[in-house]
Enzyme design. Sequence first.
Site, PDB file in Angstrom:
ATOM      1  N   TYR A   6       0.829  -1.218   0.000  1.00 25.30           N
ATOM      2  CA  TYR A   6       0.000   0.000   0.000  1.00 25.30           C
ATOM      3  C   TYR A   6       0.863   1.268   0.000  1.00 25.30           C
ATOM      4  O   TYR A   6       0.809   2.081  -0.939  1.00 25.30           O
ATOM      5  CB  TYR A   6      -0.932  -0.066   1.219  1.00 25.30           C
ATOM      6  CG  TYR A   6      -1.734   1.166   1.526  1.00 25.30           C
ATOM      7  CD1 TYR A   6      -2.366   1.901   0.529  1.00 25.30           C
ATOM      8  CD2 TYR A   6      -1.878   1.579   2.854  1.00 25.30           C
ATOM      9  CE1 TYR A   6      -3.122   3.028   0.846  1.00 25.30           C
ATOM     10  CE2 TYR A   6      -2.639   2.690   3.175  1.00 25.30           C
ATOM     11  CZ  TYR A   6      -3.253   3.414   2.168  1.00 25.30           C
ATOM     12  OH  TYR A   6      -3.998   4.517   2.487  1.00 25.30           O
ATOM     13  N   ASN A  27       7.926  -9.771  -2.216  1.00 24.76           N
ATOM     14  CA  ASN A  27       7.644 -11.214  -2.307  1.00 24.76           C
ATOM     15  C   ASN A  27       6.191 -11.474  -2.717  1.00 24.76           C
ATOM     16  O   ASN A  27       5.784 -12.621  -2.884  1.00 24.76           O
ATOM     17  CB  ASN A  27       7.985 -11.942  -0.992  1.00 24.76           C
ATOM     18  CG  ASN A  27       7.150 -11.444   0.172  1.00 24.76           C
ATOM     19  OD1 ASN A  27       6.182 -10.708  -0.002  1.00 24.76           O
ATOM     20  ND2 ASN A  27       7.531 -11.855   1.374  1.00 24.76           N
ATOM     21  N   LEU A  28       5.417 -10.420  -2.836  1.00 27.41           N
ATOM     22  CA  LEU A  28       4.012 -10.483  -3.294  1.00 27.41           C
ATOM     23  C   LEU A  28       3.109 -11.332  -2.386  1.00 27.41           C
ATOM     24  O   LEU A  28       2.053 -11.781  -2.820  1.00 27.41           O
ATOM     25  CB  LEU A  28       3.922 -10.964  -4.750  1.00 27.41           C
ATOM     26  CG  LEU A  28       4.593 -10.037  -5.789  1.00 27.41           C
ATOM     27  CD1 LEU A  28       4.437 -10.609  -7.191  1.00 27.41           C
ATOM     28  CD2 LEU A  28       4.014  -8.620  -5.724  1.00 27.41           C
ATOM     29  N   TYR A 136       4.147  -6.773  17.105  1.00 26.05           N
ATOM     30  CA  TYR A 136       4.346  -5.981  15.886  1.00 26.05           C
ATOM     31  C   TYR A 136       5.110  -4.696  16.202  1.00 26.05           C
ATOM     32  O   TYR A 136       6.134  -4.380  15.585  1.00 26.05           O
ATOM     33  CB  TYR A 136       2.994  -5.651  15.236  1.00 26.05           C
ATOM     34  CG  TYR A 136       3.104  -4.551  14.219  1.00 26.05           C
ATOM     35  CD1 TYR A 136       3.780  -4.767  13.016  1.00 26.05           C
ATOM     36  CD2 TYR A 136       2.572  -3.278  14.457  1.00 26.05           C
ATOM     37  CE1 TYR A 136       3.922  -3.737  12.090  1.00 26.05           C
ATOM     38  CE2 TYR A 136       2.699  -2.259  13.541  1.00 26.05           C
ATOM     39  CZ  TYR A 136       3.368  -2.490  12.362  1.00 26.05           C
ATOM     40  OH  TYR A 136       3.516  -1.471  11.451  1.00 26.05           O
TER      41      TYR A 136
END
Length: 318
Positions: A6, A27-28, A136
């Site tokens: 994004y 890496n999609l 995270y």
Amino acid sequence: MGGAGYIGSHTVRYLLDNGHDVVVADNLIYGHRAAVDARAKFVHADLLDVHSLDALFQESPIDAVIHFAAFAYVGESVAQPEKYYYNNVTGTLNLLHAMMAHGVKKIVFSSTCATYGEPQYTPIDERHPQNPINPYGRTKWMIEQIFADYKRAYGLQYIALRYFNAAGCAADGKTGESHSPETHLIPLVLKAVSGERDYINVFGTDYDTPDGTCIRDYIHVEDLASAHCLAVEKLDDYNGCINLGTGIGTSVKEIITAAEQVSGKKCPVKYAPRRAGDPARLFADNSQARTILGWAPKYTNITDIIKTAWNWELNRKY
Ligand code: UDP
């Protein structure tokens, strides 16, 4: 790295529009090939595959890296911390190793206001204590520390950009936000408005805020993109961490009202309990971004931000 995601894909377009040559590595797994501007060279690479990283630096002359690649689902990071520490932290160590091996010393990094944890005061400036409250946020905080150590030991030149809430889509409608699963407020509200989802859950209405819902600082993705471009150009003069937010707080209810106004449709709402780990209010002191980077957000009105997101929702390309 992560240029098909994004924020990455919008930054790639901004860099190309401003005269930079760009190699996109992704890496999609979460990124979209269709999000990558055709003017950029695309390389399929993964941070956990050291050979693909080595080949990347071998094959392309690279002056600076912008590193967006990370897993970013807070809830998943609590349930599966190994996945986050391994991908985000080990992956970044691999990237730094490849950079050092090929003499590349410059990096701009996607950090987050989640490194601050529960705010002790607002607006949050860069000196605010960092006590991330989930894996995270801790991965991003650790990486900031790693950069500081690599600067001292190896002369790494870095800027870590601590984003507040990325929002909106390209004004021309060519790129936008497409997460699967989607967890972010604005796209979920717009899906409730369009009928793609039945309703939006409002997580908590009893916060100590004027309307009882959480306040966040929504920054347009194209303003994030311009800041990355400026940061790359500033690496010789400044290294450290910089907040990226508008400095303006908007509540969940205000987002819903703005989405209704932009779309001309009603948003079906359900009121739900608070989501664990959500502070009542988060917004940035962005004065360092203004003074150090010479940056200012173009989008300071939430309605304008939501207009770009609604345009994407109606005409999404991927
Ligand atoms: N939120 C909500 N309903 C949703 C998703 C988010 O009420 O379905 C609220 C969430 O509690 C937070 C704000 O919207 O106060 C922004 O959440 P988001 O997940 O978009 O970003 P975060 O602030 O967690 O990075």
